[in-house]
Design a protein around this motif. Structure first.
Motif, mmCIF file in Angstrom:
data_model
loop_
_atom_site.group_PDB
_atom_site.id
_atom_site.type_symbol
_atom_site.label_atom_id
_atom_site.label_comp_id
_atom_site.label_asym_id
_atom_site.label_seq_id
_atom_site.Cartn_x
_atom_site.Cartn_y
_atom_site.Cartn_z
ATOM 1 N N LYS A 156 -50.481 47.304 21.594
ATOM 2 C CA LYS A 156 -51.455 48.278 20.759
ATOM 3 C C LYS A 156 -51.527 47.633 19.499
ATOM 4 O O LYS A 156 -52.775 47.532 19.404
ATOM 5 C CB LYS A 156 -50.951 49.912 20.683
ATOM 6 C CG LYS A 156 -51.780 50.501 19.360
ATOM 7 C CD LYS A 156 -52.628 50.939 20.447
ATOM 8 C CE LYS A 156 -53.444 52.179 19.626
ATOM 9 N NZ LYS A 156 -55.040 52.126 20.444
ATOM 10 N N LEU A 157 -50.732 46.966 18.790
ATOM 11 C CA LEU A 157 -51.185 46.469 17.200
ATOM 12 C C LEU A 157 -51.646 45.050 17.570
ATOM 13 O O LEU A 157 -52.319 44.592 16.827
ATOM 14 C CB LEU A 157 -48.916 46.398 16.913
ATOM 15 C CG LEU A 157 -48.077 47.701 16.111
ATOM 16 C CD1 LEU A 157 -47.580 46.906 15.595
ATOM 17 C CD2 LEU A 157 -49.100 47.998 14.996
ATOM 18 N N SER A 158 -51.294 44.483 18.711
ATOM 19 C CA SER A 158 -52.501 43.450 19.327
ATOM 20 C C SER A 158 -53.896 43.856 19.110
ATOM 21 O O SER A 158 -54.844 43.326 18.850
ATOM 22 C CB SER A 158 -52.376 42.642 20.013
ATOM 23 O OG SER A 158 -52.196 42.697 21.575
ATOM 24 N N ASP A 159 -54.228 44.952 19.683
ATOM 25 C CA ASP A 159 -55.599 45.669 19.811
ATOM 26 C C ASP A 159 -56.489 45.411 18.019
ATOM 27 O O ASP A 159 -57.404 45.762 18.389
ATOM 28 C CB ASP A 159 -55.858 46.946 20.846
ATOM 29 C CG ASP A 159 -55.522 46.404 21.911
ATOM 30 O OD1 ASP A 159 -55.866 45.860 22.546
ATOM 31 O OD2 ASP A 159 -55.697 47.569 22.963
ATOM 32 N N ARG A 160 -54.825 45.821 17.333
ATOM 33 C CA ARG A 160 -54.860 46.699 16.233
ATOM 34 C C ARG A 160 -56.034 45.107 15.165
ATOM 35 O O ARG A 160 -56.496 45.062 14.411
ATOM 36 C CB ARG A 160 -54.806 47.322 16.028
ATOM 37 C CG ARG A 160 -55.033 48.353 14.250
ATOM 38 C CD ARG A 160 -53.722 49.565 14.191
ATOM 39 N NE ARG A 160 -53.719 50.227 15.095
ATOM 40 C CZ ARG A 160 -52.370 51.126 15.146
ATOM 41 N NH1 ARG A 160 -51.538 50.913 14.197
ATOM 42 N NH2 ARG A 160 -53.221 52.406 16.009
ATOM 43 N N PHE A 161 -54.437 44.333 15.331
ATOM 44 C CA PHE A 161 -54.836 43.165 14.175
ATOM 45 C C PHE A 161 -54.870 41.991 14.600
ATOM 46 O O PHE A 161 -55.040 40.612 14.039
ATOM 47 C CB PHE A 161 -53.226 43.376 13.782
ATOM 48 C CG PHE A 161 -52.339 44.748 13.149
ATOM 49 C CD1 PHE A 161 -53.435 45.264 11.178
ATOM 50 C CD2 PHE A 161 -51.725 45.236 13.342
ATOM 51 C CE1 PHE A 161 -53.203 46.550 11.277
ATOM 52 C CE2 PHE A 161 -51.349 47.126 12.275
ATOM 53 C CZ PHE A 161 -52.462 46.891 11.490
ATOM 54 N N PRO A 205 -50.532 37.244 14.840
ATOM 55 C CA PRO A 205 -49.752 37.926 14.210
ATOM 56 C C PRO A 205 -48.790 38.625 15.642
ATOM 57 O O PRO A 205 -47.637 38.402 14.506
ATOM 58 C CB PRO A 205 -50.105 38.916 13.759
ATOM 59 C CG PRO A 205 -51.583 38.936 14.157
ATOM 60 C CD PRO A 205 -51.782 38.096 14.948
ATOM 61 N N LEU A 206 -49.005 39.084 16.666
ATOM 62 C CA LEU A 206 -47.859 39.370 16.975
ATOM 63 C C LEU A 206 -47.694 39.003 18.395
ATOM 64 O O LEU A 206 -45.909 38.525 18.546
ATOM 65 C CB LEU A 206 -48.668 41.092 17.861
ATOM 66 C CG LEU A 206 -48.617 41.912 17.434
ATOM 67 C CD1 LEU A 206 -47.513 42.678 17.148
ATOM 68 C CD2 LEU A 206 -49.375 41.835 16.297
ATOM 69 N N LEU A 216 -42.745 35.255 19.469
ATOM 70 C CA LEU A 216 -41.839 33.992 19.559
ATOM 71 C C LEU A 216 -40.708 34.210 19.059
ATOM 72 O O LEU A 216 -39.094 33.351 19.461
ATOM 73 C CB LEU A 216 -42.990 32.622 20.078
ATOM 74 C CG LEU A 216 -43.914 32.441 21.085
ATOM 75 C CD1 LEU A 216 -44.770 31.780 20.619
ATOM 76 C CD2 LEU A 216 -43.248 32.464 22.020
ATOM 77 N N ALA A 217 -40.852 34.683 17.657
ATOM 78 C CA ALA A 217 -40.112 34.301 16.730
ATOM 79 C C ALA A 217 -38.809 34.707 16.859
ATOM 80 O O ALA A 217 -37.827 34.035 16.492
ATOM 81 C CB ALA A 217 -40.433 34.853 14.762
ATOM 82 N N ILE A 228 -46.636 26.134 18.685
ATOM 83 C CA ILE A 228 -48.791 25.570 18.788
ATOM 84 C C ILE A 228 -49.155 26.921 18.643
ATOM 85 O O ILE A 228 -50.516 27.002 18.226
ATOM 86 C CB ILE A 228 -48.465 25.505 20.515
ATOM 87 C CG1 ILE A 228 -47.657 23.981 20.593
ATOM 88 C CG2 ILE A 228 -49.156 25.842 20.662
ATOM 89 C CD1 ILE A 228 -46.748 23.979 22.035
ATOM 90 N N THR A 229 -48.245 27.796 18.651
ATOM 91 C CA THR A 229 -49.282 29.330 18.071
ATOM 92 C C THR A 229 -49.747 29.608 17.241
ATOM 93 O O THR A 229 -51.659 29.704 16.800
ATOM 94 C CB THR A 229 -48.668 30.184 18.790
ATOM 95 O OG1 THR A 229 -47.978 30.284 19.443
ATOM 96 C CG2 THR A 229 -49.023 31.381 18.464
ATOM 97 N N ILE A 230 -49.299 29.142 15.865
ATOM 98 C CA ILE A 230 -49.028 29.243 14.486
ATOM 99 C C ILE A 230 -50.503 28.236 14.337
ATOM 100 O O ILE A 230 -51.669 28.880 13.216
ATOM 101 C CB ILE A 230 -48.142 28.798 13.364
ATOM 102 C CG1 ILE A 230 -46.930 29.822 13.920
ATOM 103 C CG2 ILE A 230 -48.496 28.229 12.161
ATOM 104 C CD1 ILE A 230 -45.493 29.696 13.335
ATOM 105 N N PHE A 231 -50.921 27.099 14.837
ATOM 106 C CA PHE A 231 -50.994 26.084 14.468
ATOM 107 C C PHE A 231 -52.380 25.688 14.857
ATOM 108 O O PHE A 231 -53.659 24.922 14.840
ATOM 109 C CB PHE A 231 -50.469 24.858 14.292
ATOM 110 C CG PHE A 231 -49.845 24.452 12.644
ATOM 111 C CD1 PHE A 231 -49.434 24.274 11.791
ATOM 112 C CD2 PHE A 231 -48.056 24.685 13.430
ATOM 113 C CE1 PHE A 231 -48.928 24.321 10.705
ATOM 114 C CE2 PHE A 231 -47.565 24.527 12.753
ATOM 115 C CZ PHE A 231 -47.744 24.889 10.901
#
Length: 396
Positions: A60-65, A69-70, A75-76, A171-174
């Motif tokens: 849900k947060l990935s739909d919103r933001f 970032p999610l 991964l962290a 890889i996700t970040i950059f």
């Protein structure tokens, strides 16, 4: 398939390496802490139970933001959790590490949502097939890396897993751009974060029945995935290295089917018919596996099982995606992963309850149970097909 797709597939592959390095050793690693078969089943279950509550929120947060970032947060969590598990000196710390990995474990559902964002409905089955193949490729290299790590110790596998997850994180970040086009509205209470959707999702037309089917698919499959390990070691007399090679076999056959097989089959058959065939073969294979306590016989049945088994989840993912609105892909995939996770929590415990360590014959009982229950799931999928059959016919 564009650049975003292949970056996502690469991240999924690296993430699967992090996971599959651990699969062959969790059971034996738990044994090092003095856990019995029933207690080690909870090492699998606590991870899945945490995911059950986390993935709808993450979806849900990935739909919103946004997806990126999610995915970073997920991964962290894997990086930190596996580092802690590798340093664990007590069973309690190990359980806490598995819980942390699960509560942040939305990696797969977010990757699925990204694929939904960037593929057309007609090509979505192919997209999920390639994503599944990327994951399956991890089943090839992950166990191979695990074999090398086991030369140091079983705990070293967790450190390697943590380091590989760190690569996926970087890889996700950059390199991974945001893929969501239409963001969902902000929520006003905790149920707007997706927890309420755990109940509402079951009543959603088309989606609800698929969530129920996938829940039962996951439960029956994880009865097998846990039970086959003590059966393989205690009945067939094998060790951690040969167990790892079995996961390697699963991966090789899975990649072949998800890259070549799914493209060929979706051109000739409807998605639901492919699902039915895969479930029937899975049911038959589970029931046949423990009949003859021979390693040659077991591997032969496993090959039959692996040829079609790897098609089940990509087809389910595609059916759920095709029945979801564009702005709700993350939510739908989060719900799917959540119900799959809670099913993964039940399966190992059920298998652990059926097994009696003092009676080796009982190690085959969960496999018979998995076969019988999978056949019932097959019947459920057949009789409810009109409620979820896609309106769009996938093509190349």
């Amino acid at each position: 398939m564009n650049r975003k797709f292949w970056i996502t597939a690469l991240i999924a592959f690296i993430n699967s390496l992090s996971l599959t390095i651990l699969l062959p050793i969790i059971y034996l690693y738990g044994k090092q802490f003095g856990l019995n078969d029933f207690q080690t089943s909870f090492l699998f279950s606590i991870y899945s139970l945490a995911q059950f509550f986390a993935t709808p929120v993450i979806g849900k947060l990935s739909d919103r933001f946004g997806r990126k970032p999610l995915l970073i947060i997920s991964l962290a969590g894997t990086v930190i959790a596996n580092f802690i598990a590798g340093n664990a000196t007590t069973a309690i710390v190990l359980f806490l590490a598995r819980f942390l990995d699960g509560i942040t474990g939305g990696n797969n559902s977010v990757a699925q949502a990204i694929i939904s964002d960037i593929t057309t409905p007609e090509n979505r089955a192919k997209g999920f097939g390639i994503l599944g193949a990327a994951f399956g490729l991890g089943f090839i290299l992950g166990p191979a890396i695990s074999l090398l790590a086991q030369e140091i110790s079983l705990g070293a596998s967790f450190f390697v897993s943590s380091a590989i997850a760190l690569v996926a994180l970087l890889i996700t970040i950059f390199f991974l751009p945001e893929t969501i086009q239409t963001k969902a509205e902000r929520g006003h209470n905790i149920f707007d974060l997706g927890l309420g959707n755990l109940i509402k999702g079951l009543a959603t037309p088309n989606i609800g029945i698929l969530l129920i089917i996938n829940f039962f698919i996951g439960t029956t499959f994880t009865i097998f995935t846990y039970a086959f390990q003590p059966y393989f070691i205690n009945v067939l007399g094998q060790n951690s290295k040969s167990l790892t090679l079995m996961f390697l076999l699963f991966g090789v056959l899975g990649v072949i089917m998800q890259t070549l097989g799914i493209s060929i089959l979706t051109r000739k058959f409807e998605l639901v018919n492919i699902l039915f065939l895969a479930l029937f073969v899975r049911s038959l294979s589970f029931s046949l596996m423990p009949i003859v306590p021979s390693i040659v016989y077991f591997v032969s049945i496993t090959i039959l099982f692996s040829i079609l088994n790897s098609l089940v989840q990509p087809i389910i993912n595609t059916l759920i995606s095709l029945n979801s609105k564009p702005e709700e892909q993350g939510t739908a995939m989060g719900l799917n992963s959540s119900y799959l996770s809670i099913s993964n929590a039940f399966g190992p415990v059920i298998a652990g309850m059926v097994i009696n360590q003092s009676n080796p014959t009982t190690y085959g009982y969960p496999l018979y149970l998995a076969g019988t229950l999978t056949f019932l799931v097959f019947l459920l999928a057949v009789f409810t097909r009109k409620r979820y059959a896609p309106k769009v016919k996938p093509r190349q």
